[in-house]
Design an enzyme around this catalytic site. Structure first.
Site, short mmCIF file in Angstrom:
data_model
loop_
_atom_site.label_atom_id
_atom_site.label_comp_id
_atom_site.label_asym_id
_atom_site.label_seq_id
_atom_site.Cartn_x
_atom_site.Cartn_y
_atom_site.Cartn_z
N GLU A 156 -27.98 30.31 4.18
CA GLU A 156 -27.67 30.78 2.84
C GLU A 156 -27.06 29.69 1.97
O GLU A 156 -26.18 28.96 2.38
CB GLU A 156 -26.72 31.97 2.91
N CYS A 172 -22.53 41.21 4.56
CA CYS A 172 -22.82 39.81 4.84
C CYS A 172 -22.41 38.93 3.66
O CYS A 172 -21.72 37.91 3.83
CB CYS A 172 -24.31 39.61 5.14
N HIS A 229 -28.33 33.95 8.17
CA HIS A 229 -28.95 35.23 8.51
C HIS A 229 -29.98 35.02 9.63
O HIS A 229 -30.71 34.01 9.63
CB HIS A 229 -29.66 35.84 7.30
#
Length: 213
Positions: free
Chosen positions: A81, A144, A166
């Site tokens: 991310e 998250c 992820h």
């Protein structure tokens, strides 16, 4: 010996397992380099309690680096991310039944935080190990993203690098749905490579990792 804190989530949304925790728990206590050992801990999938849990772990362990992981339903590769946003907007309730809509993660906090991990170098290394990986431009708006944002917020002025990854479902979770998945051993190997690369890389590589839409 320095410590990297690696976190995964408890199961949520009626799943019996969460691949993020199943993968990171395999690395608990593993010495990845002469000066680096992994400590893996599970986080609750709950807006109200996960921040306190994360803060307690950071205070207790004083890690030199922190990488949080979570399940990315529908993703076929390990996703690194880029950015966390200051928004909670839950499509489903968390494990305590909370379902915040359009609330800030941190009141009066910045609109977003970028990862401080060398995510493109990490993607490159994982791919070179024969494992699918990519840069992701969104961590969603569920727990998250909340953890990612709180992590970056807590460590913003400390010099401790941190970020979020992820992971896909495990194959046994998608027998009926047919959604993308990745074998547990592959997830573990990918995370091992990613963590070591993050530790050893001070300056990220300049490679494309963007998306058209």
């Amino acid at each position: 010996m320095q410590t990297v804190l690696l976190t995964g989530f408890e199961p949520f949304d009626q799943d019996l397992i969460n691949p993020s925790w199943e993968a990171v728990r395999q690395l608990d206590g593993v010495q990845l380099a002469a000066d680096l050992q992994v400590v893996a801990r599970q986080l609750p999938c709950a807006f109200a309690t996960v921040g306190e849990c994360l803060t307690r772990l950071i205070d207790e362990l004083q890690p030199a680096m922190v990488i949080a992981t979570g399940l990315g339903p529908g993703r076929s590769v390990i996703s690194f991310e880029r950015v966390a946003i200051n928004v909670n907007d839950a499509r489903i309730p968390d494990n305590l039944g909370a379902q915040p809509v359009d609330t800030p993660v941190v009141a009066d906090g910045p609109a977003a935080y970028f990862t401080t991990l060398p995510i493109k170098a990490m993607v490159k290394a994982v791919r070179e190990a024969g494992i699918g990986a990519s840069v992701s431009q969104t961590a969603g708006t569920f727990v998250c993203n909340q953890v990612f944002y709180l992590l970056q917020h807590a460590l913003a002025t400390t010099g401790v690098r941190s970020g979020f990854i992820h992971v896909p479902y495990l194959p046994e979770q998608v027998v009926v749905s047919g959604q993308p998945s990745m074998a547990l051993a592959t997830l573990v190997d990918g995370l091992r490579v990613a963590v070591l690369t993050a530790w050893q890389t001070c300056v990220d590589v300049a490679e494309t990792g963007g998306q058209v839409s």
